[in-house]
Write an enzyme that holds these catalytic residues in place. Sequence first.
Site, mmCIF file in Angstrom:
data_model
loop_
_atom_site.group_PDB
_atom_site.id
_atom_site.type_symbol
_atom_site.label_atom_id
_atom_site.label_comp_id
_atom_site.label_asym_id
_atom_site.label_seq_id
_atom_site.Cartn_x
_atom_site.Cartn_y
_atom_site.Cartn_z
ATOM 1 N N SER A 1 40.824 58.442 48.738
ATOM 2 C CA SER A 1 40.481 59.860 48.703
ATOM 3 C C SER A 1 40.510 60.457 50.115
ATOM 4 O O SER A 1 41.538 60.445 50.780
ATOM 5 C CB SER A 1 39.129 60.035 48.025
ATOM 6 O OG SER A 1 38.937 61.369 47.597
ATOM 7 N N ASP B 1 41.535 60.001 41.631
ATOM 8 C CA ASP B 1 40.807 59.673 42.859
ATOM 9 C C ASP B 1 40.549 58.174 43.043
ATOM 10 O O ASP B 1 39.880 57.536 42.229
ATOM 11 C CB ASP B 1 39.471 60.423 42.823
ATOM 12 C CG ASP B 1 38.793 60.489 44.171
ATOM 13 O OD1 ASP B 1 38.881 59.510 44.934
ATOM 14 O OD2 ASP B 1 38.174 61.516 44.455
#
Length: 334
Positions: free
Chosen positions: A65, A182
């Site tokens: 991320s 993510d």
Amino acid sequence: MFGAIVRFFKGEPNPGRQDRPLHDGAPLKLGLALSSGGARGLAHVGVLQVLEENGIEVHAIAGSSMGAYVGSLWAAGFSGTKLGELAAEMQDRRTLWRLADPIVPPVKGLFRGLKAKAHLERSLEDLKFEDLERELFVVTLDIDTKERVVISKGKISDAVHASCAMPGIIAPVLLDGRRCVDGGVVDPVPVGVLKKYSHVDRILAVSVIPTFQDVEEGVCRNEHEEPRSIFRRMMSGMNQHVNLMAPGNAIDTFRQSIRAAQIRIAHDSVKGADLCLRPQHFYAPWHDYSNFTRFIEAGRKVATDNLEAIRAMLHEDPQTHEDENHNMVGERVA
């Protein structure tokens, strides 16, 4: 890119890491595992600045991320100073809103994330992993198979887009037929990725994920909010009825639940690192880019405070270190 993904799922060893002598007289190579964490992940910039200023070379980076976002830019050649300048561009809410590309109706997510990807490509252009001098590994999650996907080939911006696709907020990204989201959901501090795939001798983790102690001390709660005017309280109440991300609403509840799980995953992951830096944790919303200087300074401080420890671990005998740490709990996440 697909070849790299297949190699990961087959569990094939990294030839370089397996065949490299434990001690051949060469300088020890350092790898960085950069955690997820939204705007708080800008602390990674501060750590990189201090490493640069003190001549500590980094040979490989693994990021999830926000860690993937910062790590990819640095691996591409952007200095810590330049990263700080890029962070300053994001402090204005109007800039953030210009990167918003809403999905109507918001079935797969609130935003596509394509404008944010295009913004990243202003810096990276069409750069590929194969073009880099350093090793770079970007972590994402195949939401259908529940498998961690480690990307080390292909276009970097595609991989970072997938790694930053926060569930419920950014629509899943299609990579080689996989619906990816993510990377912080499955591997918030990707120490295990470096242990399995990189050519490094030492791993330095940088985690902005709260610890159990942080939770117990209440630093994750906003207990110091200043009194608001009647008008602001009324606007906040209206916002809760129309904004899915407002505190207490569906996406906020979903995101906070993921965050709680990350705390436990990160607790085990960092045990596999030779050293873990934890910038000071203070309450801030995940999208609080206006606080970029405070995040960066937190990263600089923790790196500066631990400079001697970082230098020391780069001068230890690898064989001795391996013998001392072969029972690390974090190894099982690799």
